[in-house]
Design an enzyme around this catalytic site. Structure first.
Site, PDB file in Angstrom:
ATOM      1  N   CYS A 147      -3.586  12.234  13.466  1.00 17.03           N
ATOM      2  CA  CYS A 147      -4.361  10.988  13.497  1.00 17.03           C
ATOM      3  C   CYS A 147      -4.104  10.359  14.856  1.00 17.03           C
ATOM      4  O   CYS A 147      -3.410  10.931  15.694  1.00 17.03           O
ATOM      5  CB  CYS A 147      -3.943  10.076  12.359  1.00 17.03           C
ATOM      6  N   LYS A 176       0.842  -1.209   0.000  1.00 16.86           N
ATOM      7  CA  LYS A 176       0.000   0.000   0.000  1.00 16.86           C
ATOM      8  C   LYS A 176       0.873   1.253   0.000  1.00 16.86           C
ATOM      9  O   LYS A 176       0.643   2.194  -0.758  1.00 16.86           O
ATOM     10  CB  LYS A 176      -0.873  -0.016   1.242  1.00 16.86           C
ATOM     11  N   ASN A 177       1.942   1.240   0.809  1.00 15.08           N
ATOM     12  CA  ASN A 177       2.740   2.460   0.971  1.00 15.08           C
ATOM     13  C   ASN A 177       3.722   2.703  -0.166  1.00 15.08           C
ATOM     14  O   ASN A 177       4.401   3.727  -0.195  1.00 15.08           O
ATOM     15  CB  ASN A 177       3.464   2.440   2.322  1.00 15.08           C
ATOM     16  N   ARG A 224       1.590  14.422  13.329  1.00 13.32           N
ATOM     17  CA  ARG A 224       1.962  14.154  11.931  1.00 13.32           C
ATOM     18  C   ARG A 224       1.930  15.411  11.054  1.00 13.32           C
ATOM     19  O   ARG A 224       1.180  15.521  10.103  1.00 13.32           O
ATOM     20  CB  ARG A 224       1.071  13.039  11.386  1.00 13.32           C
ATOM     21  N   ARG A 239      -8.182  -0.490   5.621  1.00 16.18           N
ATOM     22  CA  ARG A 239      -7.425   0.560   4.909  1.00 16.18           C
ATOM     23  C   ARG A 239      -6.125   0.016   4.350  1.00 16.18           C
ATOM     24  O   ARG A 239      -5.623   0.497   3.351  1.00 16.18           O
ATOM     25  CB  ARG A 239      -7.090   1.706   5.873  1.00 16.18           C
ATOM     26  N   ASP A 261       5.779   0.467  11.906  1.00 18.88           N
ATOM     27  CA  ASP A 261       4.516  -0.148  11.472  1.00 18.88           C
ATOM     28  C   ASP A 261       4.406  -1.606  11.885  1.00 18.88           C
ATOM     29  O   ASP A 261       3.376  -2.233  11.655  1.00 18.88           O
ATOM     30  CB  ASP A 261       4.360  -0.055   9.945  1.00 18.88           C
TER      31      ASP A 261
END
Ligand code: EPZ
Length: 424
Positions: free
Chosen positions: A118, A22-23, A123, A404, A312
């Protein structure tokens, strides 16, 4: 809001296919703004953040088509007529900031909603803005929006005060079309950066990694070109999904074969899991096999930028640490508030003491199934892992967080023996 009902205590066994990252796909989708020609990306994960980025690009009149291939997407920014990323879309995904650099480079104007903070931290995006100003952009922030103008960006020597992944990605894309040469120092060196650079190079960008000590670039030199053309590119495998699945095999004392992954991107995670007693070996091209231990060993970990242990993976590792025979100290050096999963695991019976950026996890704890709340993407994954080993049933609410960034995680886990039901 969807929930997961997990019946714990089952050993996982079988093979799991890892999806695209995803990233990596998020900046690569944004890179479509840099050219009027078609960009064809494959191995794109079907996760919510990707559809959010696709919606944002479509809002800017980028033609986004999903061809028959299940994991491909074709994008074509013929003419970028709307250079605005509205709050309604940006508030659901901070990575929307990744359109700022490409929009400025392509059309000289961008109006992007400031991404709010978030759950895991404030951030800010000050480093993105400062670096783009160094390249000649005039940027104001008002009414919750970043407004940026630049007749033509020019090359600059940028030294990032902090290593920022999306900051590096934004500036890499902006520099690719700037006038002259740019140097990005103290750049992020995640595999997702290297993959984006590979795509940009295929599009005609001139990018050189310097001071590359073999663990990725920390100085990136970019010679701007006048235009970029279309390209085809396969997104790299998702190293965080792979790491999450390695923990799933380890924590259940099971045995999993991971396919379609890139073991080279997981060195720090593999080393830490082996230290905690798991048996992990490469298996064929793009494969890894993990065998869990009945009784994991405690092992301290501090998160670091790549190639260190990824932030992560911190929440997922914490779930494993609750099962270790002793105390493990987890230090979160990247984000200021990334222990939200700890309180939920404590409710399941874990013994976790938080002190600022440090968490001391004492085990082994017999986790009991409970109703728990997901707070962010990786915290949700850690609660799934805890639910897999808890006695009885765990009900996780707000699993939209997990959707997500994980493609069909419950299907993948049920295929190797887990009992997870998605409840609407
Ligand atoms: C990327 O976020 C990832 N997201 C995150 O993954 C990941 O946790 C993070 O990098 C760190 O590896 C995407 O790639 C879409 P940063 P990013 O800029 O780029 C501070 C997930 O779970 N900072 O590298 O937003 C910042 O506050 C997500 O998939 C500034 O101070 O992270 C943080 O403390 C979560 N000013 C540190 O730098 C800035 O202008 C690293 O942030 C930018 C960042």
């Amino acid at each position: 809001m969807d929930k997961f009902l997990i019946e714990g205590g089952r050993r996982l066994e079988g093979s799991v296919e890892i999806s695209g990252a995803k990233n990596a796909a998020l900046p690569e989708l944004a890179a479509s703004l840099l050219t009027s020609e078609a960009l064809r990306l494959s191995n794109v994960p079907r996760v919510h953040d990707i559809s959010t980025m696709a919606r944002l690009l479509a809002h800017m009149k980028v033609a986004v088509t999903l061809p028959p291939a299940p994991d491909a997407v074709v994008l074509r920014a013929g003419t970028v007529t709307s250079a605005e990323a509205p709050y309604e879309l940006v508030k659901t995904m901070r990575a929307s900031i990744l359109v700022l650099g490409p929009l400025l480079a392509r059309s000289g104007y961008a109006r992007v909603s400031l991404p709010g903070g978030c759950a895991i931290g404030a951030r800010p995006v000050d480093l993105h803005i400062k670096a783009l100003e160094q390249m000649g952009a005039e940027i104001t922030t008002a009414h919750g929006y970043i407004e940026a103008h630049a007749k033509k960006l020019h090359g600059a020597h940028i030294v990032f005060e902090k290593i920022t992944v999306t900051g590096t990605e934004n500036l890499l894309m902006a520099a690719a079309l700037a006038d002259g040469e740019s140097v990005l120092e103290n750049a992020a060196r995640e595999p997702e950066i290297v993959d984006l650079a590979e795509l940009l190079t295929k599009m005609g960008a001139r990018i050189h990694f310097e001071k590359d000590d073999g663990t990725g670039p920390s100085v990136i030199r970019v010679h701007g070109v006048t235009s970029l053309h279309g390209a085809e590119h396969r997104v790299i495998p998702d190293r965080i999904e792979a790491g999450t699945m390695l923990v799933a095999g380890a924590i259940t004392g099971g045995e999993l074969a991971l396919t379609h992954c890139e073991p080279r991107h997981l060195d720090a995670v593999i080393a830490k899991l082996i230290e905690s007693g798991a048996d992990i070996r490469p298996e064929g091209p793009g494969g890894l096999r993990v065998r869990g231990m009945q009784q994991p060993r405690p092992a301290d970990v501090a998160t670091e930028e790549y190639p260190g242990f990824p932030t992560d993976m911190q929440a997922q590792y914490m779930a494993l640490a609750t099962q270790a025979s002793g105390a493990s100290v987890l230090t979160e050096t990247i984000f200021e508030n990334r222990f939200l999963h700890a309180s939920e695991m404590t409710r399941m019976g874990a013994n976790i003491a938080i002190d600022g950026r440090r968490a001391v996890v004492r085990g082994p704890s017999r986790l009991m199934g409970a109703k728990v709340l997901a707070s962010d993407l990786r915290a949700s994954a850690s609660l799934v892992l805890a639910g897999l080993v808890a006695e009885g049933e765990t009900l996780i609410d707000r699993v939209y967080h997990i959707d997500r960034g994980y493609e069909g995680i419950e299907k993948k886990l049920c295929a190797v023996g887990a009992r997870i039901r998605r409840m609407r």
